[in-house]
Structures are given as C-alpha cells and as structure tokens.
Motif scaffolding. Structure first.
Motif, PDB file in Angstrom:
ATOM      1  N   ARG A 125       0.850  -1.192   0.000  1.00  0.00           N
ATOM      2  CA  ARG A 125       0.000   0.000   0.000  1.00  0.00           C
ATOM      3  C   ARG A 125       0.887   1.244   0.000  1.00  0.00           C
ATOM      4  O   ARG A 125       1.837   1.337   0.764  1.00  0.00           O
ATOM      5  CB  ARG A 125      -0.929  -0.016   1.204  1.00  0.00           C
ATOM      6  N   GLY A 126       0.556   2.165  -0.870  1.00  0.00           N
ATOM      7  CA  GLY A 126       1.332   3.386  -0.988  1.00  0.00           C
ATOM      8  C   GLY A 126       2.598   3.259  -1.807  1.00  0.00           C
ATOM      9  O   GLY A 126       3.358   4.214  -1.931  1.00  0.00           O
ATOM     10  N   GLU A 127       2.838   2.095  -2.407  1.00  0.00           N
ATOM     11  CA  GLU A 127       4.049   1.872  -3.192  1.00  0.00           C
ATOM     12  C   GLU A 127       3.746   2.020  -4.678  1.00  0.00           C
ATOM     13  O   GLU A 127       2.653   1.706  -5.143  1.00  0.00           O
ATOM     14  CB  GLU A 127       4.602   0.468  -2.921  1.00  0.00           C
ATOM     15  N   ALA A 128       4.721   2.505  -5.455  1.00  0.00           N
ATOM     16  CA  ALA A 128       4.608   2.580  -6.912  1.00  0.00           C
ATOM     17  C   ALA A 128       5.514   1.514  -7.523  1.00  0.00           C
ATOM     18  O   ALA A 128       6.723   1.486  -7.255  1.00  0.00           O
ATOM     19  CB  ALA A 128       5.007   3.959  -7.413  1.00  0.00           C
ATOM     20  N   TYR A 129       4.927   0.649  -8.329  1.00  0.00           N
ATOM     21  CA  TYR A 129       5.639  -0.491  -8.915  1.00  0.00           C
ATOM     22  C   TYR A 129       5.549  -0.383 -10.433  1.00  0.00           C
ATOM     23  O   TYR A 129       4.465  -0.232 -10.990  1.00  0.00           O
ATOM     24  CB  TYR A 129       5.001  -1.796  -8.437  1.00  0.00           C
ATOM     25  N   GLY A 130       6.696  -0.441 -11.112  1.00  0.00           N
ATOM     26  CA  GLY A 130       6.728  -0.359 -12.564  1.00  0.00           C
ATOM     27  C   GLY A 130       6.843  -1.728 -13.200  1.00  0.00           C
ATOM     28  O   GLY A 130       7.598  -2.575 -12.740  1.00  0.00           O
ATOM     29  N   PHE A 139      -3.295   9.735  -0.880  1.00  0.00           N
ATOM     30  CA  PHE A 139      -4.382   8.766  -0.758  1.00  0.00           C
ATOM     31  C   PHE A 139      -3.922   7.431  -0.206  1.00  0.00           C
ATOM     32  O   PHE A 139      -4.744   6.613   0.200  1.00  0.00           O
ATOM     33  CB  PHE A 139      -5.037   8.539  -2.133  1.00  0.00           C
ATOM     34  N   GLY A 140      -2.611   7.171  -0.277  1.00  0.00           N
ATOM     35  CA  GLY A 140      -2.108   5.883   0.201  1.00  0.00           C
ATOM     36  C   GLY A 140      -2.379   4.743  -0.752  1.00  0.00           C
ATOM     37  O   GLY A 140      -2.271   3.572  -0.387  1.00  0.00           O
ATOM     38  N   ALA A 141      -2.739   5.074  -2.009  1.00  0.00           N
ATOM     39  CA  ALA A 141      -3.018   4.033  -2.995  1.00  0.00           C
ATOM     40  C   ALA A 141      -1.718   3.483  -3.555  1.00  0.00           C
ATOM     41  O   ALA A 141      -0.741   4.208  -3.745  1.00  0.00           O
ATOM     42  CB  ALA A 141      -3.877   4.594  -4.127  1.00  0.00           C
ATOM     43  N   ALA A 142      -1.701   2.180  -3.836  1.00  0.00           N
ATOM     44  CA  ALA A 142      -0.575   1.590  -4.550  1.00  0.00           C
ATOM     45  C   ALA A 142      -0.746   1.866  -6.038  1.00  0.00           C
ATOM     46  O   ALA A 142      -1.860   2.012  -6.538  1.00  0.00           O
ATOM     47  CB  ALA A 142      -0.526   0.092  -4.290  1.00  0.00           C
ATOM     48  N   VAL A 143       0.371   1.942  -6.752  1.00  0.00           N
ATOM     49  CA  VAL A 143       0.346   2.227  -8.184  1.00  0.00           C
ATOM     50  C   VAL A 143       1.049   1.107  -8.936  1.00  0.00           C
ATOM     51  O   VAL A 143       2.185   0.746  -8.602  1.00  0.00           O
ATOM     52  CB  VAL A 143       1.034   3.573  -8.496  1.00  0.00           C
ATOM     53  N   LEU A 144       0.369   0.537  -9.916  1.00  0.00           N
ATOM     54  CA  LEU A 144       0.989  -0.380 -10.869  1.00  0.00           C
ATOM     55  C   LEU A 144       1.128   0.385 -12.172  1.00  0.00           C
ATOM     56  O   LEU A 144       0.147   0.679 -12.849  1.00  0.00           O
ATOM     57  CB  LEU A 144       0.131  -1.638 -11.061  1.00  0.00           C
ATOM     58  N   PHE A 145       2.363   0.756 -12.506  1.00  0.00           N
ATOM     59  CA  PHE A 145       2.644   1.613 -13.650  1.00  0.00           C
ATOM     60  C   PHE A 145       3.189   0.758 -14.787  1.00  0.00           C
ATOM     61  O   PHE A 145       4.317   0.268 -14.740  1.00  0.00           O
ATOM     62  CB  PHE A 145       3.655   2.686 -13.235  1.00  0.00           C
ATOM     63  N   ILE A 146       2.389   0.589 -15.846  1.00  0.00           N
ATOM     64  CA  ILE A 146       2.776  -0.210 -17.001  1.00  0.00           C
ATOM     65  C   ILE A 146       3.242   0.749 -18.092  1.00  0.00           C
ATOM     66  O   ILE A 146       2.496   1.640 -18.499  1.00  0.00           O
ATOM     67  CB  ILE A 146       1.580  -1.049 -17.507  1.00  0.00           C
ATOM     68  N   SER A 147       4.476   0.572 -18.566  1.00  0.00           N
ATOM     69  CA  SER A 147       4.982   1.515 -19.557  1.00  0.00           C
ATOM     70  C   SER A 147       6.195   0.947 -20.277  1.00  0.00           C
ATOM     71  O   SER A 147       6.919   0.112 -19.739  1.00  0.00           O
ATOM     72  CB  SER A 147       5.367   2.841 -18.889  1.00  0.00           C
ATOM     73  N   HIS A 148       6.403   1.419 -21.532  1.00  0.00           N
ATOM     74  CA  HIS A 148       7.660   1.118 -22.220  1.00  0.00           C
ATOM     75  C   HIS A 148       8.635   2.282 -22.081  1.00  0.00           C
ATOM     76  O   HIS A 148       9.757   2.216 -22.575  1.00  0.00           O
ATOM     77  CB  HIS A 148       7.426   0.789 -23.699  1.00  0.00           C
ATOM     78  N   ASN A 149       8.215   3.350 -21.392  1.00  0.00           N
ATOM     79  CA  ASN A 149       9.064   4.506 -21.154  1.00  0.00           C
ATOM     80  C   ASN A 149       9.866   4.269 -19.874  1.00  0.00           C
ATOM     81  O   ASN A 149       9.386   4.518 -18.766  1.00  0.00           O
ATOM     82  CB  ASN A 149       8.206   5.768 -21.037  1.00  0.00           C
ATOM     83  N   LEU A 150      11.081   3.784 -20.027  1.00  0.00           N
ATOM     84  CA  LEU A 150      11.878   3.403 -18.866  1.00  0.00           C
ATOM     85  C   LEU A 150      12.210   4.599 -17.986  1.00  0.00           C
ATOM     86  O   LEU A 150      12.271   4.485 -16.761  1.00  0.00           O
ATOM     87  CB  LEU A 150      13.169   2.710 -19.316  1.00  0.00           C
TER      88      LEU A 150
END
Length: 684
Positions: free
Chosen positions: A48-53, A218-229
């Motif tokens: 929770r609260g983490e951003a993961y690429g 907000f404390g939301a976790a983020v799953l960030f899908i991208s080809h932009n490294l």
C-alpha cells in the motif's frame, strides 16, 4: 511464493494486506483449440502506498497482468494457475456481486488515451459526478465532490472544466480528469497503462508528479505499465521486467536500472538514446523478436536473442537467483551481465562535413498561417518563421502541443496553404503553397513518416501493394522496374521478400514502421518530415528505427525535419534544434548549443522536465498555467505569462527579437545571454 515477492514491505509491520499480490499467476488464451500460455508463474507484491513499474516489450504480458487482476480477460482467456489478490481478496474466488464491489471500490485504471476513456457527448462534470453517484452520493453532492476532486488534481479552474466537453481540453488536462475519476473512489490499487505516451515533456512531468503526490496523499498503490523506462524510473520504487510472460528480473528501480542483472534488462537500457549527440556510435538493439506464446518449452525464454546464451540456456530453465537486497534474476549468468557484448552490429555511419556556403535544400522565409474562425475571429497558428535545412541535415522541432510544430509541417508538405508574404523554397526555387499546385518533382521531393503506422498504412493491402503503389505514383515506375525498386526499398529497411504478401495486421510495430519508412523513400525524396516516428514503439524497436534513419540519411543525403517530444531522440538524431512556442520560433541553433546553453527560459523548462532512466532529475522548472489561447495571445513576449525568468514590464510590452551569435545560435529573449541558463550535456 517466489523470492521476487518476498522483499520486506511497509505493510508487514502493520499487518495490512498488500494492495496487490500475485502468487504463481499463469494465464492462458485458447486459440484454435490450443491453450497458449501468456503469463507463466508470475509472483509479485505491491505494498500500500508503493509505486511499482512493469516494463517489457509489446507482447510480454504487461497488459494481461492488468486485465487478470481485475478479472476482465477476453472470453478466450483464463487464469490457469496461481492467484491474484487485491487488498486481500482473491479475485478468482469472488462471486458476481463481490466482484462488482471490488471493481467499484478497490481498483481503478487509467488508460493510455484519455480521449477514448471519456464520453465525448457528456460534460466532464456529468462524467465525474457519475462516479460519486455510483458510490451512493446524491446528484448535488456528487457534483460538489467532483469539482473538489478536480481541484485536488491541480486543475486551476474546476468549475469551467466541469462545464466543458472532453474535446475542449488539452491532452494533459484530459489525463488529469481521468486520474481524478480513478481516485474518486479511493482505491487500494491504481493501474496506469501507458498514461504518458504521446504527452509533451512538461505535461508528462506534471502527470508523473501528480500521480506521485496523490499516491502519498491517498495511500493508494500504483501499478505503472509503460515502455518509457525513464518515466518508470522517475515514479516507481520497484520495477519488474516481463519477457514472454515471465518475470525475468525485479528489484529497486534505481539499482535495477543502474546495474541490471539480466541480459534482457541490460539490452533494453542499451537501446535508449541517452549518450552523446549525433555522430556518436549507433544504438544497440535486441536482435530478433519476442517468441510466440508457447513456442519455447525448454530452457530460458530469452536464449534465442541473448548474447550470453550457451547450450545450458537452451535446455535448462534458469531458477530465480537472489542477486541483492530485494532483487531477483532468472539468468544462469547473472554475474556476467556487465560483460554482455553488443547484441547487434550497426554499420559505421559517416556524417559528411558541411561548409558555411552549402546551398540549403529547403528554405522557409517569413512563414505565417492565420485561420479564420466564426464571429470574425482570427487565430495566428504560426507567425513569421524563417529557417533553412542543408542537404543531409536533421532539424529537430520541439515544443508543447499547440506550439505550431504540426502547422509548420503541414505548410511544408503543402497540406495547408501559408499566408501571403511567406515563401517555401526547394533548392532555391519557390514552390506553390498547395500540394495540389505543386509539380510531381516537388511532391516527390518532400515526404512524411507518421507517428502511428497502424493509421498510416491501409490494413486491406499487402506490403507489396503499399510500397509498390508509392513507387508507381511517385517514381513513375511500372513492371519490372517497379518490382526491382520495391525489392531495393525492402532491403534498405532490413525487410525481406517474405514480408511482401503480408498485411499490416500480420506485422510487428517495428516492421510496420519500416514499411512506412520504405514508402516515404519510394521516390528518393530530398526532405522527409518525421512526425513522432518512434513515440509509439518499444525502446528495442525504437533503437532499430533510429539506426535505420541514420543509415539511410548518410547513404542518400536526405534531410529530416524531426518532430518529437522525446528530447533523447531529438539529441541523438539532430544536427540543429528549433524550439517553438505559441507559433513563434523561440530558439534555433546547433544541437549542442541549444541543449547545453545558454538557452531560452522555455528551452530550459523543457529540459528540466525530461525524466532520466537513473530516476535523478535536476531542479525542475515548473511552468504555471496552460499555453495561452492563440485567439488572444499575450502582448510582448508570448512566453511572459508562464516565464520563470520574467524580469520587468518590457516582457509584457515588447516582443524580443530573434538574435543570433556568431555561431548561428539564435534566441528570442530580452535577457542578455550571460544571464540565460545552462545545462549539462546529459540533462537532455
């Protein structure tokens, strides 16, 4: 549970469930009576609260992960093994009502194109209010909460935006609205699927900053899908690398991008145009293509394309190895990645020397374009632009949306006619403003490569027809001469006769763009307008296309006008760079002079907004507000309403002249050059 999912996270101490947990997740698609594995044994955890690429080439399974965790796979897809849990709820075991509740409250998704995510027939207010109404709010309360949410995503005039329709907003503003709608339900997990593709550098930076601040708020976790490294590196705490449905490497973002421990990750990073200027070594690129799902049943899935592969790699699947704190790699030779040889050898390219007296192939003189609007209103989309292009030269054209780049390109192509008083000269001779009045030789001489090959190529025709038609109509060849020319063009763009009977839908993104390049070169043009030619491509395909454009330019001495918001691509290809704002040319000069400085305050802001793959960025210069309306542009310097270096009334009353130095580096600013900004070469 895989060791990739066992890194300590902040919820461990609190006992709260992770926002997302995948345990041995496998997904198959049923195609022609066969089960094809698209994901295989994927395990990861997002706190929770983490951003993961999540990064990887097209077809690696990134979007399938997003669909599987929401249980919205297509009818022929299913979770064949493992589990996916959101906020502690196993999505595979939820009944219909519980599944609706989970989608309504626990997870939200922001797609790549906000224009397609918003209903064009409804106002923004009606669409965002609907989210709160579904959560139980009354109509009036929903509208009030919707306006407040727009304020939280830094929209300066929420009431105006609430009354607007999507087409009345910029791309960046539309994306803010979609993010506001996604966060309205306070989800545990926010999924971002390529949310910044196609956005300007400044808008991309604003969206990433916004997501990061809202994640913390907000404390939301983020799953960030991208080809932009670079975008992933600037936003995410941790990164997972997918290849052919397998998670081949995972770890902290900064460590993974600075010291990759898998050949595939290292290959992706080597494809980036981030070192030096034009004339340097060619970019490396990963040979071959990702495998068809289910085609590799033994050994490492990356072995056919890997520069470190040995016989063991083709027979024995590599186990997950612990390669550092919170890091894992599926490679037998993860300790040898630093010694990975170049995966492809590009031929050496020599750029010819150009003296000061070279006759320009294209000259633009005092070009302006004014549109007449209803109500006797006028919009000057382009104002008094003059520039030239030497044979074999690349001019990079940068600036935010609405700056006039596309208008200038359309005038050069003759798709739009310029105002009286301006002129376009090809090899010294003035050419008609309209393409319909231009002789065939002029039409042949100026061509274009579009951003999206899917839109540029007719899906009903074969590659042979698409290229052959251009050869016939532009070069005037038929019969054997036509066939020979098509074959020659195929070889030039590194395609083979096997692709001739194929239709665009049967080709990869890189192959389709190669067909588009071949079509543009069909008539031996003198000038090619490259309109974002690689922005929709994976970095591995992008590097191959950039190398191809460089080789063809050196071989044929064609000149490019390169329109791009990717400053790394612009730096890699360009001899000179022109910076535009609100229809004006603000700066033009040699690429090194413009990027290193001194440079215009607007150029300085663009450079500071560009993300880097290291995740490190210098002092960010934030431009307040939106680009002013061209219907009512500011007096004086058109940039004065947003300029962080504005210093006096003269900026509001007098438009600065475009003054150049002895090296031809021209800047339109009242500030003396010794007070303008400078940047390190790597900042671009």
């Amino acid at each position: 549970m895989s060791a990739l999912a066992e890194a300590p996270h902040q919820e461990a101490a609190s006992g709260a469930s992770p926002a997302l947990e995948l345990g041995g997740l496998s997904v198959t698609y049923r195609v022609r009576g066969r089960d094809l594995p698209v994901l295989s044994d994927v395990s990861l955890t997002i706190a929770r609260g983490e951003a993961y690429g999540l990064v990887g080439e097209s077809g690696s399974g990134k979007s399938t992960v997003a669909l599987a965790v929401q249980r919205v796979l297509p009818p022929n897809g299913r979770i064949s093994a493992g589990h996916a849990s959101i906020a502690g709820k196993d999505v595979a075991t939820l009944g219909a009502a519980a599944l609706r509740q989970m989608r309504a409250h626990d997870v939200a998704m922001v797609f790549q194109d906000p224009g397609k995510a918003l209903n064009p027939s409804l106002t923004i207010g009606r669409q965002i209010a609907e989210v709160f109404e579904l959560l139980g709010a009354s109509r009036s309360e929903a509208l009030e909460r919707g306006e407040a949410m727009l304020g939280r995503v830094r929209i300066s005039d929420p009431s105006r935006v609430m009354a607007s329709f999507p087409h009345q907003l910029s791309g960046g503003m539309q994306q803010r609205v979609v993010i506001a709608m996604a966060l309205a339900k306070d989800p545990a997990l926010l999924i971002l699927d390529e949310p910044t593709t196609g956005l300007d550098a400044t808008i991309e930076a604003e969206v990433l900053d916004l997501v990061d601040s809202l994640r913390q708020e907000f404390g939301a976790a983020v799953l960030f899908i991208s080809h932009n490294l670079a975008a992933v590196a600037s936003l995410c705490n941790r990164v997972g690398v997918l290849y052919a449905g397998k998670l081949v490497e995972e770890g902290p973002a900064r460590a993974l991008f600075s010291e990759p421990r898998h050949p595939y990750t290292a290959g992706l990073l080597r494809c980036l145009p981030r070192a030096g200027f034009k004339g340097g070594p060619a970019l490396d690129n990963i040979p071959g293509f990702p495998p068809v799902p289910g085609s590799i049943t033994a050994g490492c899935v990356f072995a056919p394309r890997c520069g470190l592969a040995e016989e063991r790699c083709r027979t024995e699947a590599p186990p997950l190895s612990d390669v550092g704190p919170g890091r894992g790699s599926r490679c037998h030779f993860h300790d040898r990645v630093d010694a990975l040889p170049r995966m492809s050898e590009a031929p050496p390219v020599t750029t010819p020397e150009r003296g000061p007296d070279v006759e320009p192939v294209l000259a633009i003189e005092h070009l302006s374009k004014t549109y007449q609007l209803p109500g006797n209103r006028r919009v000057q989309a382009l104002r008094d632009v003059s520039l030239s292009l030497a044979p074999g030269e690349t001019l990079g054209l940068v600036g935010e949306s609405g700056s006039g780049k596309s208008t200038l390109a359309n005038l050069i192509l003759g798709l739009v006619e310029h105002d009286a008083g301006g002129a376009i000269r090809l090899d010294g001779a003035e050419i008609p403003a309209s393409v319909h009045q231009r002789p065939r030789d002029v039409v042949k001489a100026i061509q274009i490569i579009f951003q999206n090959p899917d839109s540029a190529l007719n899906r009903a025709h074969t590659v042979k027809h698409l290229i052959g038609r251009a050869v016939e109509r532009l070069a005037g060849l038929s019969g054997k001469a036509r066939t020979a020319r098509v074959t020659q063009l195929l070889e030039a763009v590194r395609l083979t006769k096997r692709q001739l009977p194929a239709r665009p839908r049967q080709l990869s993104g890189g192959m389709k763009q190669r067909v588009a390049v071949a079509r543009a070169f069909a008539a031996d043009p003198r000038v090619i307008v490259c309109d974002e030619p690689t922005s929709a491509l994976d970095v591995s395909v992008q590097s191959a296309i950039l190398n191809l454009l460089t080789e063809l330019q050196a071989e044929r001495q064609v000149s490019y006008i390169l329109i791009s918001h990717d400053l790394g691509v612009v730096r890699h290809l360009s001899d000179r760079i022109a910076v535009m704002y609100l229809g004006r040319l603000m700066e033009i000069g040699a690429a090194k002079s413009v990027l290193k400085g001194p440079h215009h305050p607007y150029t300085e802001a663009l450079l500071s907004a560009a993300p880097t793959v290291t995740g490190e960025r210098g002092t960010r210069i934030r431009l307040e507000g939106q680009i002013p309306s061209p219907v009512n542009p500011p007096t004086g310097c058109v940039f004065n309403t947003r300029c962080p270096r504005k210093f006096g009334p003269i900026c509001e009353t007098d438009e600065p002249p475009l003054l150049d130095d002895p090296d031809g580096h021209a800047i339109r600013c009242h500030l003396p050059r010794d007070r303008l900004g400078h940047a390190a070469a790597g900042a671009a």
